[in-house]
Design an enzyme around this catalytic site. Structure first.
Site, PDB file in Angstrom:
ATOM      1  N   THR A 127       3.347   2.824  15.070  1.00 29.08           N
ATOM      2  CA  THR A 127       3.730   1.253  15.383  1.00 29.08           C
ATOM      3  C   THR A 127       4.201   1.264  13.827  1.00 29.08           C
ATOM      4  O   THR A 127       4.350   0.365  12.775  1.00 29.08           O
ATOM      5  CB  THR A 127       2.240   0.571  14.787  1.00 29.08           C
ATOM      6  OG1 THR A 127       0.934   0.622  15.057  1.00 29.08           O
ATOM      7  CG2 THR A 127       1.921  -0.014  16.822  1.00 29.08           C
ATOM      8  N   HIS A 167      -1.713 -11.013  11.309  1.00 28.05           N
ATOM      9  CA  HIS A 167      -0.788  -9.481  11.211  1.00 28.05           C
ATOM     10  C   HIS A 167      -0.840  -9.055  12.173  1.00 28.05           C
ATOM     11  O   HIS A 167      -1.584  -9.218  13.520  1.00 28.05           O
ATOM     12  CB  HIS A 167      -2.278  -9.422  10.162  1.00 28.05           C
ATOM     13  CG  HIS A 167      -2.304  -8.020   9.919  1.00 28.05           C
ATOM     14  ND1 HIS A 167      -0.989  -7.213   9.357  1.00 28.05           N
ATOM     15  CD2 HIS A 167      -3.074  -6.985   9.951  1.00 28.05           C
ATOM     16  CE1 HIS A 167      -0.534  -6.281   9.692  1.00 28.05           C
ATOM     17  NE2 HIS A 167      -2.080  -5.527   9.754  1.00 28.05           N
ATOM     18  N   CYS A 190      -3.512  -4.265   4.322  1.00 30.32           N
ATOM     19  CA  CYS A 190      -2.413  -5.250   5.277  1.00 30.32           C
ATOM     20  C   CYS A 190      -2.065  -6.766   4.330  1.00 30.32           C
ATOM     21  O   CYS A 190      -1.404  -7.569   5.281  1.00 30.32           O
ATOM     22  CB  CYS A 190      -2.366  -5.272   6.440  1.00 30.32           C
ATOM     23  SG  CYS A 190      -1.381  -3.448   6.917  1.00 30.32           S
ATOM     24  N   ASN A 216       4.383  -2.066  12.620  1.00 29.38           N
ATOM     25  CA  ASN A 216       3.539  -3.160  11.122  1.00 29.38           C
ATOM     26  C   ASN A 216       4.171  -2.366  10.303  1.00 29.38           C
ATOM     27  O   ASN A 216       3.730  -1.555   9.722  1.00 29.38           O
ATOM     28  CB  ASN A 216       2.293  -2.443  12.374  1.00 29.38           C
ATOM     29  CG  ASN A 216       1.423  -3.035  10.897  1.00 29.38           C
ATOM     30  OD1 ASN A 216       1.110  -3.190  10.060  1.00 29.38           O
ATOM     31  ND2 ASN A 216       0.125  -1.819  10.858  1.00 29.38           N
ATOM     32  N   ARG A 225      -4.116 -11.089  21.628  1.00 33.61           N
ATOM     33  CA  ARG A 225      -5.469 -11.885  21.942  1.00 33.61           C
ATOM     34  C   ARG A 225      -5.878 -11.863  21.293  1.00 33.61           C
ATOM     35  O   ARG A 225      -6.552 -13.416  21.430  1.00 33.61           O
ATOM     36  CB  ARG A 225      -5.692 -10.145  21.895  1.00 33.61           C
ATOM     37  CG  ARG A 225      -7.257 -10.019  22.264  1.00 33.61           C
ATOM     38  CD  ARG A 225      -7.462  -8.750  22.966  1.00 33.61           C
ATOM     39  NE  ARG A 225      -9.693  -8.776  22.720  1.00 33.61           N
ATOM     40  CZ  ARG A 225     -10.658  -7.947  22.222  1.00 33.61           C
ATOM     41  NH1 ARG A 225      -9.228  -6.604  22.179  1.00 33.61           N
ATOM     42  NH2 ARG A 225     -11.332  -8.420  21.954  1.00 33.61           N
ATOM     43  N   GLU A 261       0.777  -1.380  -0.061  1.00 34.46           N
ATOM     44  CA  GLU A 261      -0.077   0.630  -0.478  1.00 34.46           C
ATOM     45  C   GLU A 261       0.938   1.507   0.093  1.00 34.46           C
ATOM     46  O   GLU A 261       0.356   2.199   0.522  1.00 34.46           O
ATOM     47  CB  GLU A 261      -0.584  -0.420   1.262  1.00 34.46           C
ATOM     48  CG  GLU A 261      -0.492   0.193   2.763  1.00 34.46           C
ATOM     49  CD  GLU A 261      -1.762  -0.471   3.718  1.00 34.46           C
ATOM     50  OE1 GLU A 261      -2.264   0.664   3.442  1.00 34.46           O
ATOM     51  OE2 GLU A 261      -1.631  -1.379   4.400  1.00 34.46           O
ATOM     52  N   SER A 277      -6.600  -4.327   5.813  1.00 35.32           N
ATOM     53  CA  SER A 277      -8.509  -3.451   5.882  1.00 35.32           C
ATOM     54  C   SER A 277      -9.252  -3.637   4.758  1.00 35.32           C
ATOM     55  O   SER A 277      -8.957  -3.869   4.151  1.00 35.32           O
ATOM     56  CB  SER A 277      -8.443  -2.643   7.147  1.00 35.32           C
ATOM     57  OG  SER A 277      -7.329  -2.497   7.912  1.00 35.32           O
TER      58      SER A 277
END
Lengths: 348, 131
Positions: A153, A234, A112, A266, A243, A80, A296
Site C-alpha cells: 500500500t 485517512h 500520516c 496509501n 469500515r 514522513e 499514528s
C-alpha cells in the site's frame, strides 16, 4: 468567511499492481486485494520525492487560488519522507513558487496526519488575521519494508490547500482534533522503514481516533451523517476507511468519491488530503464535506467544509486528480525495487 | 557538478524558470544573460518563461556521466518554449517511442542531481511529453 481558496494534487505516473508484489513473495494476490481493497499503488520516479510532489500540488493550488504568491504568509509541508533529516523541505517549495522571503515556513511531522496538521495551522493563522493566505501541503514517498504488508500500500502523492478569508471555494464550518499517545506505528531515527504493531494499528489506533474525531466535529457543527454530502477518511488501505464510514453511518454515495486508496495506495501525509481533492473535483455549491485524517502515534484532525459557488469557476484551472490517476506506467518488482532504493547499487 | 554557491545563485532559473528578454530586439533566452547574444544589447529584462513548448531535437543517452548513472538510459531534448526561448531539458516519464520532434512538452520540477548519500540535492526543470 475562512476556508480553502485553492487546492491542488499530484501523484506520480508509475504504478505497481498488488499481483506483481505478491508474485515476488509467493503470496496470494486475490486474498491480499480482497483484504486490503487496494489494486495498485503509485511509485515515484528516481527524480521525484516529497519536495517535487509538494511543488506540483502547490502549483496547482496556486492556479485555482488566482492569487499573488507573495501574499502567502505561511508555507508548511507535512511529510514522513523528508529528503533531508535536517534542512526544511518547505523552503525549497516556497522559493520555487515565488513565495519567499516574507513568509513563515516549517516542516511538520505526525505520521500520516502531518498534511492535515498543516491545513489546521494555516487555517488558524488566517482566521486570526495573522496572515492573509497560508499554504498547507501533505506530501510523501511512503516507505514500506520489503515483504512487509505495508509494501502493498505505501505509495507516493500529495495535495496542497491554500486557506484565506476571501474568494473561498469551501468554507470551514468546524474543526476538531482527537489525540492520545498510542504507539501503533513509528520509525526511529536512522531507520529506513517504519515498524508497526499489526492488529494494534486498527481498533485502539485508527478506529478509536478516527471515529471519535469524526463524531467530535459533527457534534461541534451540530450535524449528523445525514447532513454530510461527502465523507473522507485517512486511507492506510481501502478497507479501514470503508469500515469507518459504515460504523459512522455513512452510505456508499457519501464515501466512494473520496476513496482513493484502491487505485493510488496509501500516500501517508497526502492521503486524506488527496481524498478531499478528489471530492472537490466533483462537489457542487452548498455540499457539505467531512474530512478526518489519522496519524499514528496517534491522532485525528477533522474538518467540515461547505462548498461555495466559486469552486466551479476555478476547478478547471488545474488538473483534476482523475487526470493524474489515469496517467499510468506500470513497473515490475525489479524496477520498483530500484526506484525505491531497495537495490544496493555501486558505493557512493 | 555544481558547487553549492553556484547552485544557490542560479536558483531563479532552476527553481522558477526565470529567463531573459532583450528589450531592444525581443530575443528571449534561458538563462538570462547580461548581453543579448543576438543584438549585443545590455538592455535585458528578467521574465517568467512559459512552461509549455515543443521538442526541437533530442537524443538518448546510454552512457551517462558521473552522477547520472541511475537515470540511464535517458532522453535529453532541446525544447523551444511558446515564447521562443530554447533550453536543454531531460525528458522524463515518457517512453522513448513517444518522443518525437515537434511534440508538445510541459516543464516539471524534479531532482536534477543528488550529491551522494550525504550531500546536497539540486532541484530544477525537466520536461514531460504531453499525450
Amino acid at each position: 468567511m475562512t476556508g480553502i481558496v485553492g487546492y491542488g494534487c499530484y501523484v506520480p505516473k508509475r504504478r505497481i499492481k498488488v499481483e506483481e508484489i505478491a508474485a515476488q513473495w509467493g503470496e496470494n494476490a486475490e486474498t491480499l486485494k480482497n483484504g486490503l481493497l487496494v489494486r495498485e499503488k503509485t511509485v515515484p520516479a528516481k527524480d521525484e520525492d516529497s519536495v517535487t510532489i509538494a511543488y506540483e500540488a502547490a502549483r496547482n493550488a496556486l492556479k485555482r487560488a488566482e492569487i499573488d504568491p507573495q501574499e502567502i504568509g505561511a508555507v508548511y509541508i507535512g511529510s514522513e519522507s523528508k529528503p533531508y533529516a535536517v534542512k526544511p523541505s518547505a523552503t525549497i517549495v516556497a522559493d520555487a513558487l515565488g513565495i519567499t522571503p516574507a513568509v513563515h515556513v516549517a516542516d511538520y511531522e505526525f505520521a500520516c496526519k502531518a498534511g492535515s496538521e498543516t491545513v489546521f495551522v494555516v487555517y488558524g493563522l488566517v482566521k486570526s488575521g495573522e496572515i492573509k493566505y497560508g499554504l498547507g501541503i501533505g506530501s510523501d514517498t511512503s516507505q514500506g519494508a520489503p515483504k512487509d504488508p505495508l509494501e502493498y500500500t505505501a505509495a507516493a502523492g500529495g495535495a496542497a490547500f491554500i486557506m484565506g478569508n476571501d474568494n473561498v471555494i469551501a468554507e470551514v464550518i468546524a474543526t476538531y482534533s482527537y489525540t492520545t499517545d498510542t504507539p501503533d506505528f513509528w520509525r526511529r531515527d536512522g531507520q529506513s522503514y517504519p515498524t508497526h504493531t499489526g492488529p494494534f494499528t486498527g481498533a485502539p489506533a485508527y478506529f478509536h481516533h478516527t471515529l471519535n474525531s469524526a463524531k467530535g466535529v459533527m457534534e461541534k457543527a451540530k450535524m449528523t451523517p445525514k447532513d454530510i454530502t461527502y465523507c473522507v477518511f485517512h486511507q492506510p488501505n481501502g478497507a479501514f476507511p470503508l469500515r469507518a464510514s459504515k460504523m459512522l453511518g455513512f452510505t456508499k454515495e457519501q464515501f466512494e468519491p473520496g476513496w482513493v486508496a484502491p487505485y493510488i495506495g496509501n500516500t501517508y501525509s497526502g492521503c486524506s488530503l488527496l481524498g478531499l481533492a478528489s471530492v472537490l473535483d466533483i462537489a457542487k455549491a452548498n455540499d457539505i464535506i467531512l474530512v478526518t485524517s489519522f496519524g499514528s502515534g496517534a491522532g485525528s484532525d477533522s474538518f467540515i467544509f461547505r462548498v461555495t459557488e466559486r469552486l466551479e469557476k476555478v476547478r478547471n484551472n488545474a488538473p483534476l486528480l482523475k487526470y493524474y490517476a489515469d496517467r499510468k506506467q506500470y513497473v515490475n518488482y525489479a524496477t520498483y525495487a530500484f526506484l525505491r532504493g531497495k537495490i544496493k547499487m555501486r558505493e557512493d | 557538478m555544481l558547487t553549492i554557491p553556484r547552485n544557490w545563485r542560479e536558483k531563479p532559473q532552476r527553481y522558477m524558470l526565470k529567463g531573459g528578454k532583450c528589450k531592444d530586439c525581443g530575443y528571449t533566452m534561458y538563462p538570462a544573460r547580461k548581453v543579448c547574444p543576438k543584438c549585443h544589447s545590455e538592455n535585458i529584462e528578467i521574465i517568467d518563461l512559459p512552461r509549455e513548448g515543443k521538442i526541437l531535437t533530442y537524443t538518448v543517452i546510454y552512457s551517462a556521466p558521473e552522477g547520472f548513472e541511475d537515470f540511464s538510459p535517458y532522453a535529453v531534448a532541446i525544447v523551444e518554449l511558446t515564447n521562443g526561448a530554447r533550453l536543454m531539458l531531460q525528458i522524463v516519464d515518457t517512453d522513448f517511442n513517444n518522443i518525437e520532434i515537434g511534440k508538445k512538452v510541459s516543464v516539471v520540477f524534479r531532482r536534477l542531481f543528488v550529491e551522494g548519500k550525504a550531500g546536497i540535492i539540486i532541484y530544477g526543470p525537466k520536461a514531460i511529453v504531453e499525450d
